[in-house]
Design an enzyme around this catalytic site. Structure first.
Site, PDB file in Angstrom:
ATOM      1  N   GLU A 115       0.821  -1.217   0.000  1.00 55.35           N
ATOM      2  CA  GLU A 115       0.000   0.000   0.000  1.00 55.35           C
ATOM      3  C   GLU A 115       0.851   1.261   0.000  1.00 55.35           C
ATOM      4  O   GLU A 115       0.630   2.197   0.759  1.00 55.35           O
ATOM      5  CB  GLU A 115      -0.966  -0.015   1.195  1.00 55.35           C
ATOM      6  CG  GLU A 115      -1.926  -1.191   1.135  1.00 55.35           C
ATOM      7  CD  GLU A 115      -3.010  -1.197   2.213  1.00 55.35           C
ATOM      8  OE1 GLU A 115      -2.775  -0.652   3.285  1.00 55.35           O
ATOM      9  OE2 GLU A 115      -4.082  -1.768   1.949  1.00 55.35           O
TER      10      GLU A 115
ATOM     11  N   HIS B  68     -15.452  -7.983   1.130  1.00 57.54           N
ATOM     12  CA  HIS B  68     -15.068  -6.662   0.626  1.00 57.54           C
ATOM     13  C   HIS B  68     -16.104  -5.998  -0.269  1.00 57.54           C
ATOM     14  O   HIS B  68     -15.775  -5.450  -1.327  1.00 57.54           O
ATOM     15  CB  HIS B  68     -13.718  -6.727  -0.101  1.00 57.54           C
ATOM     16  CG  HIS B  68     -12.766  -5.679   0.437  1.00 57.54           C
ATOM     17  ND1 HIS B  68     -13.147  -4.364   0.603  1.00 57.54           N
ATOM     18  CD2 HIS B  68     -11.484  -5.756   0.868  1.00 57.54           C
ATOM     19  CE1 HIS B  68     -12.126  -3.688   1.119  1.00 57.54           C
ATOM     20  NE2 HIS B  68     -11.109  -4.512   1.302  1.00 57.54           N
TER      21      HIS B  68
ATOM     22  N   GLU C 295     -12.615  -2.370  12.137  1.00 57.86           N
ATOM     23  CA  GLU C 295     -12.589  -1.669  10.854  1.00 57.86           C
ATOM     24  C   GLU C 295     -13.706  -2.154   9.929  1.00 57.86           C
ATOM     25  O   GLU C 295     -14.368  -1.355   9.273  1.00 57.86           O
ATOM     26  CB  GLU C 295     -11.226  -1.883  10.172  1.00 57.86           C
ATOM     27  CG  GLU C 295     -11.169  -1.309   8.765  1.00 57.86           C
ATOM     28  CD  GLU C 295      -9.841  -1.526   8.052  1.00 57.86           C
ATOM     29  OE1 GLU C 295      -8.909  -2.104   8.648  1.00 57.86           O
ATOM     30  OE2 GLU C 295      -9.744  -1.100   6.882  1.00 57.86           O
TER      31      GLU C 295
ATOM     32  N   ARG D 257      -6.122 -11.399  -5.761  1.00 56.25           N
ATOM     33  CA  ARG D 257      -5.445 -10.803  -4.592  1.00 56.25           C
ATOM     34  C   ARG D 257      -5.255 -11.818  -3.463  1.00 56.25           C
ATOM     35  O   ARG D 257      -4.261 -11.768  -2.733  1.00 56.25           O
ATOM     36  CB  ARG D 257      -6.260  -9.601  -4.091  1.00 56.25           C
ATOM     37  CG  ARG D 257      -5.699  -9.056  -2.796  1.00 56.25           C
ATOM     38  CD  ARG D 257      -6.255  -7.701  -2.448  1.00 56.25           C
ATOM     39  NE  ARG D 257      -5.949  -7.389  -1.047  1.00 56.25           N
ATOM     40  CZ  ARG D 257      -6.455  -6.377  -0.384  1.00 56.25           C
ATOM     41  NH1 ARG D 257      -7.299  -5.552  -0.977  1.00 56.25           N
ATOM     42  NH2 ARG D 257      -6.136  -6.168   0.876  1.00 56.25           N
TER      43      ARG D 257
ATOM     44  N   ASP E  42      -8.124  -9.314   3.954  1.00 57.26           N
ATOM     45  CA  ASP E  42      -7.963  -8.187   4.875  1.00 57.26           C
ATOM     46  C   ASP E  42      -9.038  -8.102   5.947  1.00 57.26           C
ATOM     47  O   ASP E  42      -9.950  -7.303   5.818  1.00 57.26           O
ATOM     48  CB  ASP E  42      -7.938  -6.872   4.069  1.00 57.26           C
ATOM     49  CG  ASP E  42      -7.526  -5.694   4.921  1.00 57.26           C
ATOM     50  OD1 ASP E  42      -7.106  -5.905   6.059  1.00 57.26           O
ATOM     51  OD2 ASP E  42      -7.626  -4.551   4.436  1.00 57.26           O
TER      52      ASP E  42
HETATM   53  O1  GCW Z   1      -7.001  -3.151   6.537  1.00 59.72           O
HETATM   54  C1  GCW Z   1      -6.171  -2.293   5.842  1.00 59.72           C
HETATM   55  C2  GCW Z   1      -6.537  -0.948   6.338  1.00 59.72           C
HETATM   56  C3  GCW Z   1      -5.399   0.033   6.349  1.00 59.72           C
HETATM   57  C4  GCW Z   1      -4.218  -0.623   7.035  1.00 59.72           C
HETATM   58  C5  GCW Z   1      -3.813  -1.856   6.243  1.00 59.72           C
HETATM   59  C6  GCW Z   1      -2.670  -2.610   6.891  1.00 59.72           C
HETATM   60  C7  GCW Z   1      -2.558   0.353   8.462  1.00 59.72           C
HETATM   61  O2  GCW Z   1      -7.613  -0.462   5.576  1.00 59.72           O
HETATM   62  O3  GCW Z   1      -5.825   1.175   7.028  1.00 59.72           O
HETATM   63  O4  GCW Z   1      -3.122   0.250   7.189  1.00 59.72           O
HETATM   64  O5  GCW Z   1      -4.897  -2.737   6.173  1.00 59.72           O
HETATM   65  O6  GCW Z   1      -2.965  -3.564   7.607  1.00 59.72           O
HETATM   66  O7  GCW Z   1      -1.528  -2.289   6.677  1.00 59.72           O
END
Ligand code: GCW
Length: 694
Positions: free
Chosen positions: A281, A502, A382, A325, A354
């Protein structure tokens, strides 16, 4: 942070449990206080840590006398302790002061959970399963918390100044009191490390002035046996000191990190080590220089090794090595097995994508037998309704831990590791209740308990937490436990049942946006990429036979089960298959009907949680009752919103009617698209529209 923390700490949780009190969550799970002062004998040299143990017992232990004694038993881990109870007198022994403190918290927990008589005349030893039980704080230097829903950082922003200016215990500032309460909470469940800044790390974290502050926090946390760790930015040498490169094979870069490690350990001799998010990212990393994750991790590991420090290198990467992914992290890491130094641990999120409401476990677990691995769980919600939705995560983590034990050899692998570790992304902020709502404290609590012993059931943990927060013999207790235990499955049903993942609104990840498809952006940042709905069906085909082949990354026992649509559990159906709208689910219903059933079930569940909560009113602290009731109203409204958004949208593909057993949507597709349920809706004018349907 309210000054209330001061009061809470000094009176050590004197709030009573009965209705009518003012439980705003400040006291965390320390609600009980003994009527008498316990008779505590310390048979070892006094230390800051034993002082905590003695103080806690004196304040809250209602049983007979307690003796604390150091006993170096062969083979016994430092944090382990033995409890010997005879005729109402308890002796706690441990090789370390920390173990004595953990023992003290443990008997207090037992007393409050089971009652004094439930464990008379017992002798047992408690040994932590993970040596490193860490929180990861995604806290930024400016005081904001990434994915934090409980206010600002307890460490950064304006906190350092207020913290540092405190000279004596009698002049505790709110910032210092909050840190003490935080440390105490961690210690009570055995959490013994904290990464105190965001993995999206500022290079400034390693500057001298910030390190001075890190030292202050390390000093404050040490009595509670909590080590401090830092997340580091791979480009730090370039940004902080103008080096030309951050290439891990460059001699000057290596020297820079070696020197930095020395500086850190001069200030903080027991510093834990680094956590790194690299080449993910937009974060810098070794691959920017044509090097591997192993090159990067080992360079840092070498700098820390002389001091006993470790590197936790995150496997949350998704560079486009494969169109799916879910396969990418495995592809990037698998071949690096055996390449990492022995003070490197690869930190892997529980699922391959995620932190979704439900994911199958990440295939990286167990895939690198010559590499130390650790799990990263997300305590902050989150993707689970932030701090508005009540969602107990003990059940989710239990499912994950059971799966990695069953399929990925987790328990055996841990035994072979030099560092057995687990991390949870914290849900802690400077709100008076630390977590955005008091029920979310149960997730912090549950993480600690599972890190200590992953064989604890979520039911047992819920019972423990409720016993300490709501009471033991209270009519409401069982009801609150039921709410906690049903909550995660309820959230999955109203958000993303059947393996959906997602389909969140972009950015804040709060409400639904399954139609999201921004032209010109990365495909795997679009919701349509994940659900792939069309006239034929819905779901991501990850089979070997016709899809991305992600199932082949798993051991056969799991991979074969999910590869076959008939044996793939319905809960993972759309994760692994593009199933026909008329596919027969394991319940006997067609996919479309099952989807309608699930969303309705989720909404019903949210209503049921609220109904149950309402029934507890006479038995629960008024403040706590009102706070949670308010949250649950939002949760019910959001569940309705999710159901309407998803059913309306997917119906445009299925072209099938909503069955009579499902309530017809109250919001049209246009409406849900226009209003876009999200955090800001609470303030903006459209909120009226949202709230009118309650
Ligand atoms: O879940 C995602 C989040 C990001 C986060 C990233 C990660 C800290 O949306 O905000 O960044 O993962 O885990 O690195």
């Amino acid at each position: 942070m309210k000054n209330k923390h001061l009061v809470s700490l000094l009176t050590l949780a004197s709030v009573c449990l009965s209705a009518g009190a003012e439980n705003d969550g400040t006291n965390l799970w320390f609600q009980n206080k003994a009527n008498n002062v316990a008779n505590v004998t310390l048979k070892t040299k006094e230390s800051a840590t034993t002082n905590i143990a003695v103080r806690e017992l004196k304040n809250a232990w209602g049983g007979g006398s307690v003796t604390l004694a150091r006993a170096p038993k062969k083979g016994m881990k430092q944090d382990a302790f033995t409890i010997n109870q005879k005729g109402g007198n308890v002796t706690i022994t441990s090789p370390s002061d920390a173990g004595l403190m953990y023992g003290a918290y443990h008997i207090l927990r037992l007393e409050q959970t089971l009652g004094k008589d439930a464990y008379r005349d017992t002798l047992f030893t408690e040994t932590p399963e993970h040596d490193l039980r860490l929180l990861n704080h995604w806290d930024n230097l400016n005081g904001t918390v990434e994915r934090g829903y409980a206010g600002k950082s307890i460490f950064w922003g304006d906190k350092p100044q207020s913290f540092i200016n405190t000279k004596t215990r009698t002049a505790l500032t709110a910032a210092r009191t909050a840190i003490e309460s935080y440390a105490r909470a961690n210690a009570s469940v055995g959490i013994n490390g904290a990464v105190i800044n965001n993995v999206n790390a500022s290079p400034k974290m390693l500057s001298d002035s910030v390190l001075t502050m890190v030292k202050a926090y390390a000093d404050a946390l040490r009595p509670y046996n909590i080590k401090v760790y830092l997340a580091v930015n791979f480009s730090s040498p370039v940004v902080l000191d103008g080096l030309k490169t951050a290439d891990p094979l460059d001699k000057d870069v290596q020297k820079w990190w070696t020197k930095k490690a020395k500086e850190i350990y001069a200030k903080i001799p027991d510093f834990g080590g680094f956590l790194v998010k690299a080449n993910s990212e937009g974060q810098p990393g070794p691959m920017d220089f044509g090097r591997t994750h192993a090159d990067g991790a080992n360079m840092l590991a070498k700098a820390l090794k002389p001091f006993g420090g470790i590197v936790m290198w995150r496997a949350f990467v998704y560079s486009p090595s494969d169109p799916d992914r879910a396969k990418q992290a495995y592809i990037e890491f698998k071949d690096l097995d055996s390449k990492f130094m022995d003070n490197v641990i690869i930190q892997i999120k529980n699922g391959p994508i995620d932190f979704q409401p439900r994911e199958p476990y990440s295939p990286l677990f167990g895939a690198m037998p010559k590499t130390q691995e650790m799990a990263e769980l997300q305590i902050t919600q989150e993707y689970l309704g932030h701090s508005n939705h009540i969602c107990f995560l003990g059940t989710m983590w239990e499912e994950f831990l059971n799966d990695i034990k069953k399929y990925a050899n987790y328990t055996d692998n841990l035994k072979g590791y030099k560092y057995r570790a687990i991390a949870g992304v914290a849900n802690v902020g400077d709100d008076a209740n630390f977590c955005g709502n008091t029920m979310a404290q149960a997730n912090w609590y549950a993480f600690g308990r599972l890190a200590w012993n992953s064989n604890l059931t979520s039911k047992a943990i819920a019972h423990e937490w409720v016993s300490q927060n709501i009471g033991k013999d209270n009519k409401a207790c069982k009801t609150v436990e039921d709410i906690l235990l049903m909550s995660r499955e309820t959230v999955v049903d109203y958000m993303m049942p059947l393996g959906f993942h997602h389909i969140f609104a972009e950015g804040h990840h709060y409400g639904p946006q399954p139609w999201q498809n921004n032209p010109g952006q990365r495909a795997d940042w679009q919701c349509v990429y994940y659900h792939r709905a069309d006239a034929k069906g819905v779901g991501f085909d990850r089979t070997v036979k016709t899809g991305s082949g992600a199932t082949a990354q798993y051991p056969a026992a799991f991979g074969n089960m999910v590869e076959n649509i008939n044996t793939c559990p319905d809960k993972y159906l759309l994760w692994f298959h593009h199933a026909d709208w008329n596919h027969k689910c394991q319940t006997g219903r067609t996919l479309w009907n099952e989807m309608c059933y699930r969303y309705q079930n989720g909404l019903n569940g949210a209503r049921e949680m609220l109904r149950k909560w309402n029934s507890t009113e006479p038995y629960i602290d008024t403040r706590l009752f009102n706070d949670i009731q308010e949250k649950m109203h939002i949760q019910v409204r959001d569940a309705e919103w999710w159901k309407d958004a998803c059913l309306n949208y997917f119906q445009t593909f299925s072209h099938q009617p909503i069955p009579a057993t499902t309530e017809p949507p109250v919001h049209s597709l246009n409406e849900v698209k226009r209003v876009r349920l999200g955090i800001t809706n609470y303030e903006n004018p459209s909120a009226k529209l949202l709230n009118s349907r309650r």
